[in-house]
Design a protein around this motif. Structure first.
Motif, PDB file in Angstrom:
ATOM      1  N   CYS A 186     -16.253 -24.729  -9.268  1.00 23.44           N
ATOM      2  CA  CYS A 186     -16.388 -26.181  -9.151  1.00 23.44           C
ATOM      3  C   CYS A 186     -16.799 -26.794 -10.484  1.00 23.44           C
ATOM      4  O   CYS A 186     -16.360 -27.880 -10.839  1.00 23.44           O
ATOM      5  CB  CYS A 186     -17.429 -26.535  -8.087  1.00 23.44           C
ATOM      6  SG  CYS A 186     -16.821 -26.276  -6.425  1.00 23.44           S
ATOM      7  N   GLY A 202     -13.513 -28.220 -11.472  1.00 25.21           N
ATOM      8  CA  GLY A 202     -13.718 -29.431 -10.704  1.00 25.21           C
ATOM      9  C   GLY A 202     -13.632 -30.697 -11.537  1.00 25.21           C
ATOM     10  O   GLY A 202     -13.133 -31.716 -11.083  1.00 25.21           O
ATOM     11  N   ASP A 212     -17.922 -19.831  -6.210  1.00 26.39           N
ATOM     12  CA  ASP A 212     -17.560 -21.194  -5.824  1.00 26.39           C
ATOM     13  C   ASP A 212     -18.251 -22.219  -6.722  1.00 26.39           C
ATOM     14  O   ASP A 212     -17.631 -23.202  -7.129  1.00 26.39           O
ATOM     15  CB  ASP A 212     -17.930 -21.460  -4.362  1.00 26.39           C
ATOM     16  CG  ASP A 212     -16.983 -20.770  -3.406  1.00 26.39           C
ATOM     17  OD1 ASP A 212     -15.884 -20.377  -3.846  1.00 26.39           O
ATOM     18  OD2 ASP A 212     -17.334 -20.628  -2.232  1.00 26.39           O
TER      19      ASP A 212
END
Length: 74
Positions: free
Chosen positions: A47, A51, A43
């Motif tokens: 990101c 992201g 994760d």
């Protein structure tokens, strides 16, 4: 005599089964922790990689600082 041996065998079977259950519980807990750590790392990496692209697209759509979350209208 056979019933005594059968009782001893049943007791040994119960002890081995209990030890096996404890070991399986420990292995399951360790596996859960490792998978959770791996998910958190993935994760974080996603990101950082993806992201920035997504956030730049979103920031281009905002006008005047209004947000649909706060009830500001479009």
């Amino acid at each position: 005599m056979g019933s005594i041996i059968s009782a001893i065998g049943g007791g040994i079977n119960a002890v081995i089964s209990a030890i096996a259950r404890v070991i399986m519980t420990i292995v399951g807990a360790i596996t859960t922790v490792i998978v959770t750590i791996f998910d958190v790392i993935v994760d974080i990496l996603c990101c950082r990689c993806c992201g920035s692209r997504r956030s730049s697209r979103r920031s281009g759509r905002r006008t005047g600082g209004r947000s649909s979350r706060r009830g500001g209208g479009y």
